[in-house]
Design a protein around this motif. Structure first.
Motif: not given
Length: 429
Positions: A85-114
């Motif tokens: 269960k701890d490992r699953d929770i850690e994997l979920k945390d990683i996926v959640f962190k990656k999702d947040r990073e993806i959202e941040q990347l979307k914002a950065q892409i909107s601001a700077n396409e290059k």
């Protein structure tokens, strides 16, 4: 002005440069959004693939671990499940962190396409590194789990061996006492219980009860006696605890079964007559009674400061009462001091009364002699007063005689005496 033709109706519209630029921007943004969504889907696919691979490896490893640990106890299974269960929770945390990073990347892409491609590549690389790190952590965790499982197996074997040894010793002791009880008479059973308690106490007498008294009660002057009396005093002789013990036992085959309550009244009477603070019945009677088998039984609601115990609680009972009484040593010492002071005051009063009596006698004798002396002095004063009065009377007589002598003259002598008058006249002539 620019013209735009409607693809459906064919109508031509004229728009200014600003509106035209806005339409061009909308078209461009739509294409950009489409491209971004396609890249996001590709990224999600890669992410899901990586997660599935990690989960597949973890699942395979878990299946192998389950095959190896079929003989483990339930506690280890719970621990492995918790780790999973701890490992699953850690994997979920990683996926959640990656999702947040993806959202941040979307914002950065909107601001700077290059910088879009660069950021995505960095995120993918970072994710790959994290997945690699997580794989190494999973490997290390597997090693720790195996090591913990081995330690638990060793401890389990050790505990089982100790438990088996203790169980065997208990069984041997039970068999010994069962055999012993079948060979003894009722009187021998009671004496054996007394000997058992005395031996248990003597084991600790030299170390834990150096100032204690524990002997059989042989004083039957009051018509009855207990089995043993325990007393303990401080180094300066102040007694702080006393216990009257009664030991009762009977064979399993005895026809008339007695109860513990049958001995409470007599035990309380012995306690009071021997001036003991506590009364304890060490009993093997009513062996099926859960009340007496549960531990130390307080029967103070029937008889003051009385307890019923099994033989295994003999030493703990003494220790509990003794430790409780140790807290009252200071008060007992102060009470003993007050009592000694009261005795000193009584002696002082006796000495003072004796002194007062002797002083009164001496005063009476001295007063009688003093009175007698005063009487003698009074008699002497009276005699002297009489002498004084006599002397004063003599003085008056002498004074009168002197006055008469001074008044005496020739004229007075010759008055009425012609002869003497003529003679003095001749002498003068």
């Amino acid at each position: 002005m620019n013209q735009i033709k409607c693809p459906k109706c064919g109508e031509v519209f004229k728009i200014d440069e600003t509106a035209y630029a806005a339409i061009i921007k909308q078209v461009r943004d739509a294409e950009f959004q489409s491209e971004l969504e396609s890249r996001e889907k590709l990224f999600e696919t890669e992410k899901e693939t990586a997660v599935k691979l990690a989960k597949a490896e973890i699942t395979q490893e878990k299946e192998r671990s389950v095959a190896e640990l079929k003989q483990e106890i339930e506690k280890l299974k719970v621990q492995i499940q918790s780790d999973k269960k701890d490992r699953d929770i850690e994997l979920k945390d990683i996926v959640f962190k990656k999702d947040r990073e993806i959202e941040q990347l979307k914002a950065q892409i909107s601001a700077n396409e290059k910088d879009k491609t660069i950021e995505i590549n960095k995120a993918v690389a970072e994710k790959d590194r994290e997945i690699a790190d997580k794989e190494s952590d999973i490997i290390a965790l597997k090693g720790e789990i195996k090591s913990a499982q081995k330690d638990i197996e060793i401890k389990e074997k050790t505990l089982r061996a100790e438990f088996d040894a203790q169980l065997k010793a208990k069984d041997e002791a039970i068999e010994f006492y069962k055999d012993l009880k079948t060979k003894m008479s009722t009187k021998m059973i009671g004496e054996t219980l007394e000997q058992h308690c005395e031996i248990e106490f003597n084991k600790l007498r030299s170390t834990g009860f150096q100032n204690a008294y524990f002997e059989k009660d042989n004083d039957a002057r009051t018509g009855s006696k207990g089995d043993y009396i325990f007393r303990e005093s401080t180094t300066d002789g102040v007694e702080f605890i006393s216990i009257m013990f009664e030991m009762k036992n009977e064979m399993d085959t005895t026809a008339t079964k007695k109860k513990n309550e049958d001995f409470f009244k007599e035990l309380d009477k012995d306690r009071r007559e021997k001036n003991c603070e506590y009364a304890v019945l060490v009993s093997l009677l009513e062996s099926d009674n859960e009340l007496y088998n549960s531990g130390i039984v307080d029967v103070s609601h029937k008889y003051e400061k009385m307890y019923v115990i099994r033989p295994q609680f003999f030493i703990p009972m003494i220790t509990l009462l003794r430790n409780a009484a140790l807290n009252s040593i200071q008060y007992r010492q102060e009470l003993a001091l007050v009592r000694s002071q009261n005795i000193d005051i009584t002696h002082f009063e006796e000495d003072m009364n004796d002194f007062k009596e002797k002083f009164s006698r001496n005063y009476r004798l001295a007063s009688e002699k003093f009175k007698k002396a005063i009487d003698e002095i009074d008699k002497t004063i009276s005699h002297l007063q009489k002498t004084k009065d006599a002397l004063l009377s003599s003085e008056n007589n002498l004074r009168l005689a002197n006055n008469k002598a001074e008044d005496l003259s020739i004229k007075k002598l010759t008055r009425n005496n012609p002869t003497m008058a003529s003679k003095f006249a001749e002498l003068k002539g």
